[in-house]
Write an enzyme that holds these catalytic residues in place. Structure first.
Site, PDB file in Angstrom:
ATOM      1  N   CYS A  58      -8.382   1.547   6.678  1.00 45.22           N
ATOM      2  CA  CYS A  58      -7.854   2.292   5.530  1.00 45.22           C
ATOM      3  C   CYS A  58      -8.280   1.677   4.191  1.00 45.22           C
ATOM      4  O   CYS A  58      -8.750   0.539   4.129  1.00 45.22           O
ATOM      5  CB  CYS A  58      -6.339   2.369   5.626  1.00 45.22           C
ATOM      6  N   THR A 101      -6.380   0.653  11.870  1.00 43.65           N
ATOM      7  CA  THR A 101      -6.645   0.808  10.430  1.00 43.65           C
ATOM      8  C   THR A 101      -6.699  -0.517   9.666  1.00 43.65           C
ATOM      9  O   THR A 101      -7.119  -0.538   8.510  1.00 43.65           O
ATOM     10  CB  THR A 101      -5.539   1.662   9.773  1.00 43.65           C
ATOM     11  N   CYS A 105       0.864  -1.187   0.000  1.00 43.08           N
ATOM     12  CA  CYS A 105       0.000   0.000   0.000  1.00 43.08           C
ATOM     13  C   CYS A 105       0.900   1.236   0.000  1.00 43.08           C
ATOM     14  O   CYS A 105       2.126   1.134   0.146  1.00 43.08           O
ATOM     15  CB  CYS A 105      -0.873  -0.006   1.251  1.00 43.08           C
ATOM     16  N   SER A 135       1.820  -9.497  10.485  1.00 41.02           N
ATOM     17  CA  SER A 135       1.052  -8.515   9.710  1.00 41.02           C
ATOM     18  C   SER A 135      -0.443  -8.662  10.001  1.00 41.02           C
ATOM     19  O   SER A 135      -1.068  -9.661   9.630  1.00 41.02           O
ATOM     20  CB  SER A 135       1.321  -8.721   8.212  1.00 41.02           C
ATOM     21  N   SER A 136      -1.011  -7.650  10.651  1.00 37.57           N
ATOM     22  CA  SER A 136      -2.426  -7.704  11.027  1.00 37.57           C
ATOM     23  C   SER A 136      -3.319  -7.807   9.795  1.00 37.57           C
ATOM     24  O   SER A 136      -4.223  -8.644   9.734  1.00 37.57           O
ATOM     25  CB  SER A 136      -2.765  -6.446  11.830  1.00 37.57           C
ATOM     26  N   ASN A 137      -3.057  -6.957   8.777  1.00 40.00           N
ATOM     27  CA  ASN A 137      -3.975  -6.965   7.623  1.00 40.00           C
ATOM     28  C   ASN A 137      -3.893  -8.291   6.863  1.00 40.00           C
ATOM     29  O   ASN A 137      -4.887  -8.760   6.325  1.00 40.00           O
ATOM     30  CB  ASN A 137      -3.754  -5.735   6.734  1.00 40.00           C
ATOM     31  N   SER A 167       1.947  -5.355   3.376  1.00 46.95           N
ATOM     32  CA  SER A 167       3.387  -5.200   3.611  1.00 46.95           C
ATOM     33  C   SER A 167       4.221  -6.228   2.842  1.00 46.95           C
ATOM     34  O   SER A 167       5.434  -6.321   3.064  1.00 46.95           O
ATOM     35  CB  SER A 167       3.676  -5.272   5.115  1.00 46.95           C
ATOM     36  N   GLU A 195       0.361  -0.729  16.160  1.00 50.73           N
ATOM     37  CA  GLU A 195      -0.468   0.449  15.866  1.00 50.73           C
ATOM     38  C   GLU A 195      -1.339   0.806  17.070  1.00 50.73           C
ATOM     39  O   GLU A 195      -1.528   1.990  17.389  1.00 50.73           O
ATOM     40  CB  GLU A 195      -1.343   0.194  14.631  1.00 50.73           C
TER      41      GLU A 195
HETATM   42 FE1  SF4 Z   1      -1.341   3.035   5.868  1.00 54.79          FE
HETATM   43 FE2  SF4 Z   1      -1.352   0.705   7.177  1.00 54.79          FE
HETATM   44 FE3  SF4 Z   1      -3.339   1.321   5.489  1.00 54.79          FE
HETATM   45 FE4  SF4 Z   1      -0.947   0.789   4.525  1.00 54.79          FE
HETATM   46  S1  SF4 Z   1      -2.255  -0.654   5.622  1.00 54.79           S
HETATM   47  S2  SF4 Z   1      -2.281   2.517   3.894  1.00 54.79           S
HETATM   48  S3  SF4 Z   1       0.389   1.602   6.106  1.00 54.79           S
HETATM   49  S4  SF4 Z   1      -2.841   2.385   7.390  1.00 54.79           S
END
Ligand code: SF4
Length: 337
Positions: free
Chosen positions: A223, A193, A41, A251-253, A296, A155
């Site tokens: 996000c 996020t 991202c 990595s959370s996402n 990431s 975060e």
């Molecule tokens: Fe920003 Fe984290 Fe969203 Fe990437 S994943 S755009 S670093 S808030």
């Protein structure tokens, strides 16, 4: 950012594999759908570039507080270039630059940097900074803030560290949203996020039904990158025997993407750092899988994975794109340089 909500099948994207390779006894057929958007991202790209530019400008070593982004490959590459990763500011000498990770840092870290007169570059993602700023403003106005997020995630630690402990409560689950007691003050909420959009929606709905006057952010804190990657996973998962998310366990996402794949109907979904650490026995007898990558995870890991697959299977690859991303952020400046 521009977004097209309708999923679109596009042509194959891997430079290392053919869309349809010949089937042989050694290479059984395998359909692979690539999710788009996937991988880096804008916040991650900016943070990595901040370290690379600091190394060019100041020379090695530069110090980085916490993994700059949660990916082992990225961190190892930057280590080889001369970055030193620390958790405790006491491990950073005052005469070398310090870079703060994309996840954001508690206010006390900035206080330490200022007190020691260190050169610093704050690579906190601007979308995380936006949450920090809102939390500070709400606390100043006397609100008690409910932070929806995962305890211990970097975060969350950073957001908690923007206000006094008594001004913020962490809620991780719907059950906690139903039962937790909060101080007698007007309430507002902010979120991490990188959460699951659906889970967070349930938590927010629970809080709103208990506290109809709770103040919401004008725009969701989750996000664009997290939402888009989860939307793409939802679109590709329903008919897949396996969904592979390339990303690190920190990595959370990426972890949320695995959960979303399972909830969206994938028979199985796994997280893997790369092709070399993947359990290839999971593919035995499979005909259809999908691949994505967390925010990431670099795209070359996806390409390496496809290359490893192409040595074992006759691949038919397509891409399912649910949104296009054109987000960029201004680079952070060095302070006290
Ligand atoms: Fe920003 Fe984290 Fe969203 Fe990437 S994943 S755009 S670093 S808030």
């Amino acid at each position: 950012m521009t977004e097209d909500p309708s999923p679109m099948i596009t042509s194959p994207t891997s430079p290392d594999t053919d869309s349809v390779a010949p089937t042989t006894a050694d290479h059984p057929p395998l359909e692979v759908t690539l999710a788009a958007p996937r991988g880096f991202c804008a916040g991650v790209e900016r943070a990595i570039r901040a370290v690379e530019e600091a190394l060019c400008r100041f020379g090695a070593p530069v110090y980085v507080r916490h993994e700059i982004v949660h990916n082992v490959h990225v961190v190892e590459r930057l280590k080889r270039m001369g970055a030193i990763f620390i958790e405790d500011m006491e491990d950073a000498p005052s005469d070398r630059p310090i870079i703060l990770s994309a996840h954001g840092s508690p206010a006390r870290v900035h206080d330490t940097i200022n007190a020691r007169g260190m050169t610093s570059i704050d690579a906190t993602c601007p979308l995380v900074s936006k949450v920090h700023n809102r939390a500070k403003r709400l606390a100043e106005k006397g609100y008690h803030i409910i932070l929806i997020g995962h305890d211990g995630h970097q975060e969350v630690v950073g957001t908690q560290g923007q206000v006094d402990d008594t001004e913020m409560s962490l809620v991780e689950t719907v059950e906690q949203a139903e039962t937790m007691r909060f101080p007698e003050a007007p309430l507002a909420y902010v979120t991490q996020t990188t959460l699951s959009v659906d889970e967070t929606t349930d938590i927010i709905a629970t809080l709103k039904s208990r506290f109809p006057d709770i103040v919401s952010p004008a725009k969701a804190d989750i996000c664009y990158a997290t939402s888009n990657r989860q939307d793409a996973i939802k679109a590709i998962s329903p008919d897949k025997e396996l969904v592979i998310v390339i990303g690190s366990a920190t990595s959370s996402n990426s972890k949320r993407m695995v959960e979303v794949a399972r909830e969206a109907g994938a028979q199985n979904a796994v997280l893997t750092d790369d092709a070399s650490s993947f359990d290839w026995s999971l593919l035995r007898g499979l005909k259809r899988l999908a691949i994505s990558a967390g925010a990431s995870a670099p795209e070359d890991l996806v390409e390496e994975f496809l290359l490893a697959l192409s040595k074992r299977y006759a691949l038919a690859i397509d891409t399912l794109e649910v949104a296009q991303e054109a987000v960029t952020f201004k680079m952070p400046v060095a302070h006290n340089a």
